[in-house]
Scaffold this active site. Sequence first.
Site, PDB file in Angstrom:
ATOM      1  N   MET A  12      37.294  34.380  37.804  1.00  0.00           N
ATOM      2  CA  MET A  12      36.102  35.235  37.817  1.00  0.00           C
ATOM      3  C   MET A  12      34.814  34.436  37.941  1.00  0.00           C
ATOM      4  O   MET A  12      33.803  34.769  37.323  1.00  0.00           O
ATOM      5  CB  MET A  12      36.079  36.089  36.541  1.00  0.00           C
ATOM      6  N   ARG A  13      34.848  33.389  38.719  1.00  0.00           N
ATOM      7  CA  ARG A  13      33.641  32.597  38.952  1.00  0.00           C
ATOM      8  C   ARG A  13      33.496  32.358  40.452  1.00  0.00           C
ATOM      9  O   ARG A  13      34.475  32.243  41.171  1.00  0.00           O
ATOM     10  CB  ARG A  13      33.722  31.240  38.230  1.00  0.00           C
ATOM     11  N   ASN A  51      42.428  33.220  47.713  1.00  0.00           N
ATOM     12  CA  ASN A  51      42.077  34.146  46.628  1.00  0.00           C
ATOM     13  C   ASN A  51      42.918  35.414  46.747  1.00  0.00           C
ATOM     14  O   ASN A  51      43.286  35.839  47.839  1.00  0.00           O
ATOM     15  CB  ASN A  51      40.596  34.526  46.741  1.00  0.00           C
ATOM     16  N   HIS A  69      42.786  39.325  46.000  1.00  0.00           N
ATOM     17  CA  HIS A  69      41.768  40.357  45.771  1.00  0.00           C
ATOM     18  C   HIS A  69      42.440  41.724  45.707  1.00  0.00           C
ATOM     19  O   HIS A  69      43.202  42.073  46.612  1.00  0.00           O
ATOM     20  CB  HIS A  69      40.736  40.321  46.904  1.00  0.00           C
ATOM     21  N   ASP A  80      34.917  37.575  48.973  1.00  0.00           N
ATOM     22  CA  ASP A  80      35.962  38.492  49.452  1.00  0.00           C
ATOM     23  C   ASP A  80      35.784  38.845  50.927  1.00  0.00           C
ATOM     24  O   ASP A  80      35.881  40.011  51.329  1.00  0.00           O
ATOM     25  CB  ASP A  80      36.002  39.770  48.596  1.00  0.00           C
ATOM     26  N   GLU A 112      51.104  42.422  43.805  1.00  0.00           N
ATOM     27  CA  GLU A 112      50.498  41.092  43.950  1.00  0.00           C
ATOM     28  C   GLU A 112      51.472  39.970  43.598  1.00  0.00           C
ATOM     29  O   GLU A 112      51.415  38.898  44.182  1.00  0.00           O
ATOM     30  CB  GLU A 112      49.270  40.984  43.037  1.00  0.00           C
TER      31      GLU A 112
HETATM   32  C1  GRF Z   1      44.458  40.423  40.011  1.00  0.00           C
HETATM   33  O1  GRF Z   1      44.544  41.810  40.122  1.00  0.00           O
HETATM   34  C2  GRF Z   1      43.720  39.830  41.173  1.00  0.00           C
HETATM   35  O2  GRF Z   1      43.802  40.581  42.335  1.00  0.00           O
HETATM   36  C3  GRF Z   1      42.291  39.827  40.686  1.00  0.00           C
HETATM   37  O3  GRF Z   1      42.392  39.527  39.320  1.00  0.00           O
HETATM   38  C4  GRF Z   1      43.637  39.997  38.815  1.00  0.00           C
HETATM   39  C5  GRF Z   1      44.262  38.854  38.056  1.00  0.00           C
HETATM   40  O4  GRF Z   1      45.350  39.294  37.302  1.00  0.00           O
HETATM   41  N1  GRF Z   1      41.487  38.885  41.421  1.00  0.00           N
HETATM   42  P1  GRF Z   1      46.233  38.255  36.483  1.00  0.00           P
HETATM   43  O5  GRF Z   1      45.272  37.452  35.611  1.00  0.00           O
HETATM   44  O6  GRF Z   1      46.964  37.391  37.463  1.00  0.00           O
HETATM   45  O7  GRF Z   1      47.156  39.091  35.662  1.00  0.00           O
END
Ligand code: GRF
Length: 250
Positions: free
Chosen positions: A131-132, A148, A150, A203, A232
């Site tokens: 988150m940076r 990344n 997203h 993004d 993911e």
């Molecule tokens: C994921 O949903 C990713 O897409 C977003 O942050 C979330 C991270 O989840 N950027 P985690 O920490 O891997 O559980």
Amino acid sequence: MNSNSQCSFEWKVSQRKHTQDDPGEPRHSSLRLGVLISGSGSNLQALIDAIEAKQLPGVEIALVVSNNAHAQGVQRALKHNVPVIYMPWEQKLAGAHISAPSKGELSHSETKLTSLLHLFQVNLIVLAGWMRILSAPFLEQFPRQVINLHPALLPNDGTGPIYTTRDGTRIPVFRGLHAVRQALQAGVKVTGSTVHYVTPEVDAGPVICRAELPIEPGDTEESLHERLKKVEHRLIVEAIRICGKQPYVK
Ligand code: GRF
């Protein structure tokens, strides 16, 4: 020693290109991931599991970096004997559509991070819930080596305001913070997740792989994000496989 520093150690960025052979130092031919996290680390866990299950031959997690000492992902790494470092980060991701800083220098945190990535001989940096923002000068050091994850759908080249779903529906592109919430609020029927190369614009880099997911009636931000994360966990493994075949990560 000033009030901000706890030791006199000076972080310096090595000028050595980590893609060059360096006589006297062992050179790794494997794909060495540096996974950057801020939170739960479930995608980190998916990578750990895939590596332990031998689904990603030649791939190892060289280092996990967390800007949050209390991130669950830190404990996940420790449990699996993966090197993990807590690195406080001075600069915050402040808004949904913020651009990366464009000044010509690395921030203090980025300088430290660069040293660590070189030290651990990382050749692919994976932002998995990081988150940076990383600046343009930082990214220039690692061309096509920062990816990344997203939680929304991005068009192939990463740019533009519209994504066309597989059934031909045109939906807005949701970038920045709270992308899952943005999709719900926009009332779209389909969302998804994307793994993309990181460029200075947030993004908006070229897509490596992506998956669509229908939004179900009654979905909340939490329920939708939970389902997206399951998607993911496959997607991030697929992205590492794809990146491992690219010449520039060797
Ligand atoms: C994921 O949903 C990713 O897409 C977003 O942050 C979330 C991270 O989840 N950027 P985690 O920490 O891997 O559980």
